[in-house]
Design a protein around this motif. Structure first.
Motif, PDB file in Angstrom:
ATOM      1  N   GLY A  41      -2.259  -9.303 -15.424  1.00 28.69           N
ATOM      2  CA  GLY A  41      -1.823  -9.257 -14.155  1.00 28.69           C
ATOM      3  C   GLY A  41      -1.265 -10.629 -13.725  1.00 28.69           C
ATOM      4  N   GLU A  42      -1.494 -11.715 -14.325  1.00 30.58           N
ATOM      5  CA  GLU A  42      -1.146 -13.193 -14.010  1.00 30.58           C
ATOM      6  C   GLU A  42       0.491 -13.503 -14.764  1.00 30.58           C
ATOM      7  OE1 GLU A  42      -1.253 -16.958 -12.225  1.00 30.58           O
ATOM      8  OE2 GLU A  42      -2.289 -14.991 -11.770  1.00 30.58           O
ATOM      9  N   HIS A  43       0.388 -13.176 -16.215  1.00 26.42           N
ATOM     10  CA  HIS A  43       1.591 -13.600 -16.751  1.00 26.42           C
ATOM     11  C   HIS A  43       2.554 -12.223 -17.292  1.00 26.42           C
ATOM     12  CE1 HIS A  43       0.252 -17.592 -17.168  1.00 26.42           C
ATOM     13  NE2 HIS A  43      -0.733 -17.218 -17.520  1.00 26.42           N
ATOM     14  N   PHE A  44       2.004 -11.322 -17.289  1.00 27.91           N
ATOM     15  CA  PHE A  44       2.772  -9.927 -17.802  1.00 27.91           C
ATOM     16  C   PHE A  44       3.053  -8.782 -16.880  1.00 27.91           C
ATOM     17  CE2 PHE A  44       0.671 -12.261 -21.207  1.00 27.91           C
ATOM     18  CZ  PHE A  44       1.952 -12.426 -22.112  1.00 27.91           C
ATOM     19  N   SER A  45       2.892  -9.125 -15.631  1.00 29.52           N
ATOM     20  CA  SER A  45       2.983  -7.874 -14.370  1.00 29.52           C
ATOM     21  C   SER A  45       4.513  -7.305 -14.574  1.00 29.52           C
ATOM     22  CB  SER A  45       2.845  -8.484 -13.242  1.00 29.52           C
ATOM     23  OG  SER A  45       3.560  -9.566 -12.823  1.00 29.52           O
ATOM     24  N   ASP A  46       5.502  -8.031 -14.933  1.00 27.84           N
ATOM     25  CA  ASP A  46       6.875  -7.567 -15.203  1.00 27.84           C
ATOM     26  C   ASP A  46       6.834  -6.581 -16.071  1.00 27.84           C
ATOM     27  OD1 ASP A  46       6.568  -9.639 -17.014  1.00 27.84           O
ATOM     28  OD2 ASP A  46       8.712  -9.901 -16.811  1.00 27.84           O
ATOM     29  N   THR A  47       5.924  -6.568 -17.112  1.00 30.71           N
ATOM     30  CA  THR A  47       5.766  -5.418 -18.472  1.00 30.71           C
ATOM     31  C   THR A  47       4.873  -4.742 -18.564  1.00 30.71           C
ATOM     32  OG1 THR A  47       5.158  -7.384 -19.677  1.00 30.71           O
ATOM     33  CG2 THR A  47       7.588  -7.129 -19.771  1.00 30.71           C
ATOM     34  N   CYS A  48       4.144  -4.540 -17.420  1.00 27.36           N
ATOM     35  CA  CYS A  48       3.019  -3.681 -17.435  1.00 27.36           C
ATOM     36  C   CYS A  48       3.184  -2.725 -15.803  1.00 27.36           C
ATOM     37  CB  CYS A  48       1.815  -4.332 -17.263  1.00 27.36           C
ATOM     38  SG  CYS A  48       1.346  -5.600 -18.627  1.00 27.36           S
ATOM     39  N   VAL A  49       2.384  -1.493 -15.785  1.00 24.36           N
ATOM     40  CA  VAL A  49       2.394  -0.921 -14.812  1.00 24.36           C
ATOM     41  C   VAL A  49       0.838  -0.277 -14.710  1.00 24.36           C
ATOM     42  CG1 VAL A  49       3.298   1.156 -15.965  1.00 24.36           C
ATOM     43  CG2 VAL A  49       3.640   0.853 -13.494  1.00 24.36           C
ATOM     44  N   LEU A  50       0.668  -0.059 -13.242  1.00 26.18           N
ATOM     45  CA  LEU A  50      -0.696   0.658 -13.119  1.00 26.18           C
ATOM     46  C   LEU A  50      -0.269   2.114 -12.386  1.00 26.18           C
ATOM     47  CD1 LEU A  50      -2.778  -2.366 -11.947  1.00 26.18           C
ATOM     48  CD2 LEU A  50      -2.620  -1.446 -14.166  1.00 26.18           C
ATOM     49  N   ALA A  51      -1.070   3.015 -12.374  1.00 26.69           N
ATOM     50  CA  ALA A  51      -0.999   4.244 -11.741  1.00 26.69           C
ATOM     51  C   ALA A  51      -2.455   4.183 -10.997  1.00 26.69           C
ATOM     52  CB  ALA A  51      -0.855   5.239 -12.544  1.00 26.69           C
ATOM     53  N   GLU A  52      -2.178   4.674  -9.660  1.00 25.17           N
ATOM     54  CA  GLU A  52      -3.405   4.735  -8.767  1.00 25.17           C
ATOM     55  C   GLU A  52      -3.316   5.651  -7.775  1.00 25.17           C
ATOM     56  OE1 GLU A  52      -4.118   0.746  -7.196  1.00 25.17           O
ATOM     57  OE2 GLU A  52      -2.478   0.799  -5.780  1.00 25.17           O
ATOM     58  N   ASP A  53      -4.378   6.200  -7.231  1.00 26.84           N
ATOM     59  CA  ASP A  53      -4.412   7.032  -6.055  1.00 26.84           C
ATOM     60  C   ASP A  53      -5.396   6.618  -5.029  1.00 26.84           C
ATOM     61  OD1 ASP A  53      -6.935   7.994  -6.916  1.00 26.84           O
ATOM     62  OD2 ASP A  53      -6.426   9.945  -7.447  1.00 26.84           O
ATOM     63  N   GLN A  54      -5.629   7.397  -4.022  1.00 24.19           N
ATOM     64  CA  GLN A  54      -6.613   6.963  -3.326  1.00 24.19           C
ATOM     65  C   GLN A  54      -7.983   6.792  -3.455  1.00 24.19           C
ATOM     66  OE1 GLN A  54      -6.146  10.043  -0.216  1.00 24.19           O
ATOM     67  NE2 GLN A  54      -8.136  10.993  -1.003  1.00 24.19           N
ATOM     68  N   ASP A  55      -8.242   7.199  -4.890  1.00 16.44           N
ATOM     69  CA  ASP A  55      -9.619   7.125  -5.578  1.00 16.44           C
ATOM     70  C   ASP A  55      -9.706   6.075  -6.250  1.00 16.44           C
ATOM     71  OD1 ASP A  55     -10.942   8.909  -3.670  1.00 16.44           O
ATOM     72  OD2 ASP A  55     -10.403  10.545  -5.270  1.00 16.44           O
ATOM     73  N   GLY A  56      -8.650   5.110  -6.841  1.00 19.51           N
ATOM     74  CA  GLY A  56      -8.589   4.125  -7.546  1.00 19.51           C
ATOM     75  C   GLY A  56      -7.519   4.218  -8.690  1.00 19.51           C
ATOM     76  N   LEU A  57      -8.053   3.427  -9.686  1.00 20.05           N
ATOM     77  CA  LEU A  57      -7.057   3.236 -10.885  1.00 20.05           C
ATOM     78  C   LEU A  57      -7.117   4.541 -11.782  1.00 20.05           C
ATOM     79  CD1 LEU A  57      -5.235   1.253 -12.037  1.00 20.05           C
ATOM     80  CD2 LEU A  57      -7.318   0.295 -13.486  1.00 20.05           C
TER      81      LEU A  57
END
Length: 173
Positions: A41-57
């Motif tokens: 999250g700190e150094h590689f956020s431009d090459t990572c992605v998360l998917a989430e809905d209202q219940d979380g990750l």
């Protein structure tokens, strides 16, 4: 079953513990320290992605651009929570990540996938078809390199070349 629309976003530093928990629910992925997931999250956020809905990750893709190879995205881990499997979320996250505007266009995707990880192999085969690109497999890390821990070999899968923009993700709203 997911609850409501799924949102894709880059990871943030505070996502580290949740990312580790997600990977823990996704064998056969190798589990790493919370510290490593904080760094994503700190150094590689431009090459990572998360998917989430209202219940979380629901899922994550972690990756990076290998030094000196800005045209390549190396995908390190793809995790999809058991409650979200079978809906194409892994492919949607990869396409979402590839569709981001970066400092230079990505023309190649690389990853390592053990021979026994059929789900990941199918995912990257689908990605290659979607991108209209070849998928080649070569030796990268033989099992012996992992020491006595009985880790499977990790062959390199290489997809490309392809031209961005990539096709849009299918079902993410």
């Amino acid at each position: 079953m997911t609850a409501g629309p799924v949102r894709l976003r880059p990871p943030a530093r505070a996502d580290g513990p949740d990312l580790r928990d997600l990977v823990m629910r996704c064998p056969p992925l190798d589990l790493n320290s919370v510290y490593l997931y904080l760094l994503l999250g700190e150094h590689f956020s431009d090459t990572c992605v998360l998917a989430e809905d209202q219940d979380g990750l629901l899922g994550m893709v972690s990756g990076y651009r290998p030094p000196g190879r800005d045209d390549t995205l190396f995908v390190w881990q793809v995790a999809v929570d058991p409650r979200a499997r079978g809906r194409g979320l892994g492919l949607d996250m990869l396409l979402g990540l590839l569709s981001r505007r970066g400092r230079s266009p990505v023309r190649w995707v690389e990853t390592t996938v053990g021979p026994g990880n059929r789900a990941s192999r199918k995912l990257f085969a689908r990605l290659a078809v979607r991108l209209g690109a070849a998928l080649d497999e070569t030796t990268l890390f033989e099992a012996a390199l992992f020491g006595s821990g009985a880790h499977e070999a990790e062959p390199l899968l290489r997809i490309g070349p392809f031209t961005l923009p990539v096709p849009e993700a299918g079902r993410i709203s």
